[in-house]
Enzyme design. Sequence first.
Site, PDB file in Angstrom:
ATOM      1  N   HIS A   1      32.239  25.430  31.432  1.00  0.00           N
ATOM      2  CA  HIS A   1      33.376  24.728  30.843  1.00  0.00           C
ATOM      3  C   HIS A   1      33.033  23.255  30.652  1.00  0.00           C
ATOM      4  CE1 HIS A   1      37.567  24.051  29.769  1.00  0.00           C
ATOM      5  NE2 HIS A   1      37.535  22.961  30.533  1.00  0.00           N
ATOM      6  N   SER A   2      33.337  22.719  29.475  1.00  0.00           N
ATOM      7  CA  SER A   2      33.113  21.318  29.139  1.00  0.00           C
ATOM      8  C   SER A   2      31.620  20.994  29.287  1.00  0.00           C
ATOM      9  CB  SER A   2      34.003  20.433  30.008  1.00  0.00           C
ATOM     10  OG  SER A   2      34.107  19.129  29.482  1.00  0.00           O
TER      11      SER A   2
END
Length: 254
Positions: free
Chosen positions: A77-78
């Site tokens: 994520h990210s």
Amino acid sequence: MSSVAARLFCLPYSGASAMIYARWRRGLPSWAVHPVELPGRGARAGEPLSTDPVRLAASLAGEVEGQIDGPYALFGHSLGGLLAFELAHALLERGAAPPLVLFASGSEAPAVRDDRDLARPRSDAELIADLRGYRGTPEEALADAELMAAVLPVLRADFMMAGAYAYRPRPALPCPVHVLGGTEDGLDRPALDAWGRETHGDFAIDLFDGDHFFIHSRQAEVLGVVDAALSRRMNGGRAALSRAGGSPAGRTLQ
């Protein structure tokens, strides 16, 4: 062949430790969830923080490769999405089989991202303002000086790592790429669509109501999508093996 259906290696976002994925083990009982701890946090708090994403991915590949004993997938994520992408390439360079799926969550495609403004060390005040802008940290946590003293150095290094990233054109990955995004995250749709250039396999995008931290606010929905995608890949691989008269131990599931 491993006794588990597949292993899912999960890489955290900036400033976070592997603990953000602790609950995923209960939410994904059919899969062996492996939260990947990065240096300088959690169980690896005594190690130096990294600001070089490519070097970190190469180091992680050496660690993860020893745990791959069958089908596996990568989720990030990210910043974790960027690291998962680099980790996939690093594993392939080491001769590992490709992942069943690369899940890139809340992350712009590597070819179009431009985080050069993050390359300089940011002050504590700037980092706290960034955290407030992401709307994922309670105000009481931002006001906790002891907590911030532990979190901000990690976040500073992670931001610098994102700022140091330089895209390197390489052959597209031989595995599907599945993108997850938040409807209120602020990432442009073309920046998510551009992930499609990084795969020779299937490409999919799922959007969830929420901001940058939709993986927490919409956790059940996110895990449902991940579970379904992994099940499709596993079932599709088994069907292909059955038609070919092969066995899972003798071929790579894709």
